[in-house]
Design an enzyme around this catalytic site. Sequence first.
Site, PDB file in Angstrom:
ATOM      1  N   HIS A 183       0.826  -1.213   0.000  1.00 60.03           N
ATOM      2  CA  HIS A 183       0.000   0.000   0.000  1.00 60.03           C
ATOM      3  C   HIS A 183       0.857   1.258   0.000  1.00 60.03           C
ATOM      4  CE1 HIS A 183      -3.086  -2.956   1.099  1.00 60.03           C
ATOM      5  NE2 HIS A 183      -3.783  -2.199   0.275  1.00 60.03           N
ATOM      6  N   ARG A 282     -10.626   3.745  -2.576  1.00 59.96           N
ATOM      7  CA  ARG A 282     -10.086   3.138  -1.345  1.00 59.96           C
ATOM      8  C   ARG A 282     -10.407   4.048  -0.164  1.00 59.96           C
ATOM      9  NH1 ARG A 282      -5.506   1.740  -5.096  1.00 59.96           N
ATOM     10  NH2 ARG A 282      -5.096  -0.490  -4.893  1.00 59.96           N
ATOM     11  N   ARG A 318     -15.188   1.177  -2.329  1.00 57.84           N
ATOM     12  CA  ARG A 318     -14.778  -0.024  -1.592  1.00 57.84           C
ATOM     13  C   ARG A 318     -14.920   0.283  -0.101  1.00 57.84           C
ATOM     14  NH1 ARG A 318      -9.493  -2.549  -1.648  1.00 57.84           N
ATOM     15  NH2 ARG A 318      -8.644  -0.692  -0.687  1.00 57.84           N
ATOM     16  N   GLU A 407     -10.198 -11.332  -4.155  1.00 57.91           N
ATOM     17  CA  GLU A 407      -8.806 -11.152  -3.738  1.00 57.91           C
ATOM     18  C   GLU A 407      -8.244 -12.418  -3.114  1.00 57.91           C
ATOM     19  OE1 GLU A 407      -8.288  -6.715  -2.521  1.00 57.91           O
ATOM     20  OE2 GLU A 407      -9.734  -7.592  -1.136  1.00 57.91           O
ATOM     21  N   ASN A 430      -3.685  -7.150  -6.598  1.00 52.59           N
ATOM     22  CA  ASN A 430      -2.594  -7.116  -5.612  1.00 52.59           C
ATOM     23  C   ASN A 430      -2.775  -8.205  -4.564  1.00 52.59           C
ATOM     24  OD1 ASN A 430      -1.748  -4.789  -6.901  1.00 52.59           O
ATOM     25  ND2 ASN A 430      -2.798  -3.428  -5.468  1.00 52.59           N
ATOM     26  N   ASP A 431      -3.969  -8.245  -4.008  1.00 51.14           N
ATOM     27  CA  ASP A 431      -4.191  -9.249  -2.968  1.00 51.14           C
ATOM     28  C   ASP A 431      -4.374 -10.637  -3.550  1.00 51.14           C
ATOM     29  OD1 ASP A 431      -3.962  -8.165  -0.358  1.00 51.14           O
ATOM     30  OD2 ASP A 431      -5.599  -6.833  -0.890  1.00 51.14           O
ATOM     31  N   ARG A 441       2.663  -9.144   0.278  1.00 49.72           N
ATOM     32  CA  ARG A 441       2.868  -8.135  -0.777  1.00 49.72           C
ATOM     33  C   ARG A 441       3.797  -7.014  -0.339  1.00 49.72           C
ATOM     34  NH1 ARG A 441      -3.139  -5.378  -1.190  1.00 49.72           N
ATOM     35  NH2 ARG A 441      -2.077  -3.608  -2.113  1.00 49.72           N
ATOM     36  N   CYS A 478      -8.721  -4.628 -10.989  1.00 44.12           N
ATOM     37  CA  CYS A 478      -8.040  -3.475 -10.401  1.00 44.12           C
ATOM     38  C   CYS A 478      -6.757  -3.903  -9.698  1.00 44.12           C
ATOM     39  CB  CYS A 478      -8.974  -2.665  -9.513  1.00 44.12           C
ATOM     40  SG  CYS A 478      -9.938  -3.585  -8.364  1.00 44.12           S
TER      41      CYS A 478
END
Length: 548
Positions: A183, A282, A318, A407, A430-431, A441, A478
């Site tokens: 992040h 986010r 989200r 995710e 990403n997740d 990550r 995403c």
Amino acid sequence: MSSTYAGIGVSNGVAVGVVARVHGPVLPPRDGAPIDVEKETDRAFDAFDEVGGELEALAQRAGASGAVLVRQARIARDPTLASLAAQLVSSGRTAPRAAWEAFGAYRDMRAADPMRAVPDRAELDDIRDRVVARLLGEPTPGIPDPGTPYVLVARDLSPAVTAGLDPQRVLAIVTERGGPTSHTAVLAKSLGIPAVVACPGVASLRSGQRVMVDGGAGEVTADPDAAAIDAAGRHVEPAAPPVVGPGRTRDGRSVQLLAAVGGAGDVADALAAGAEGVGVFRTEFAFLDRTEPPSVTEQSAAYREVFDAFPGREVTVRTLDIGADKPASFARLGDQPNPALGVRGLRVARRHPELLTDQLTAIATAARGSQAQVRVMAPMVATTAEAAWFAAQARQHGVKVTGVMVEVPAAALRAADLLQVVDFVSVGSNDLAQYTFATDRADGELADLLDPWQPAFLDLVATVLRAGAVAGRMVTVCGEAPSDPLLALVLVGLGAGALSMNARSLSDVRSTLARHSYDDCVRYAAAALSADGPSEARARVRAALDPG
Ligand code: PEP
Ligand code: MG
């Protein structure tokens, strides 16, 4: 002589400036030789008082947002704290050791007092570290303030700290640790600050030393000479005339190009880059530094600002994704042995249901008066039961269009079932990579395992996109994966109808898409899936681009 350190470039751009190091953390001081009680007591009192003054001065500079600092200054000057330290000194502790222990005793005392609020742990630790550092003659822990713009060098940075950085003052970010999709990396990119992570050698850089940071190449050069600076500047290729308008392939197939935003501050860049809507808002980014949950009114005002920038467009909000590497003091989750696999994202609602219901109320309120097509989705969903529960909560609170992020591999494998209970799903690349490869990550050392070109990752994405096609629902991808233009083509070939990314990546992806037909993309996707590993996948797609 200059020396160069290699890391992972996570936010493009070249910057030259002097290093300012983030200091800390402060370690518990050891007790040493016999002490002069009177002298040590005075030293401890002075340190509490000076830190109180320092925090007051910072609070004044921070203005309206300085409430936490005011509270901290008051604690630093609380006579109870000083007298606890004095007792510890009189029993033989040095001033730094006594101060360290006094904070622990103070916290316990406050926790046992039903008439007073328990101070936040992070706030208290910050005051303690300032006091102890001062007593040990060490630099103040935390973000430095050398007074002129600087290159921030740290062992690691939390998302909360990164979110608060001022791009006018921070020329570049360099961290010894950190991963490509952490992040912190995501935030650095959205702030437009060149950044290199997972760069171990930079531990030896000194504050005040001149460095050049190349966020595209992932390189940090200490004491660069004029020729090196010139060469890096020339690296930055002149931009080709941008393709404008909505995303589409050469043969006109629409691929919505959406922006990832963290709040109203990102809206101008998203609009300037021609974002067709918001793929992931986010919401937690604006509230990570809070010790109290944001109120419904405050949240609804913050969401409304973003909605109003996209009249008639889709904005996918989200719900708060806190926990794991994004802790927020307002939601106490306790010490978890493995936070990324613990209470995070939607799971936080098991412990703090009011956080979710307040947020849904705020989103519904903000959506009611706006022209945006507001949708809401939950992060970190593993099962159809969780998705159904979330959708029911959202609808009950007045949000009509509900979805979940995919995710977790379990959710990807059962995407078809998810689509029976929610209106849409969105792949969080990403997740999904983190949980597919059991690789943190935020860990740059294992970055090869997080590569979104890994065929197993692409298989899972393909499963989700197929489920979307069968159900007749458009699926968005995403996270960081779609911002790689070559991979964007593969995702479109796998069936993605929309791609969400940082505003800065939209132009490249749009131009690349415009040069390839949908059938080309399908070929590239097949080439990527047929490979054994990420390098081969890239090579096969490149070969398919140019058969000659
Ligand atoms: C993702 O995981 O890809 C995503 C978009 O969510 P975040 O990066 O905020 O975890
Ligand atoms: Mg995620």
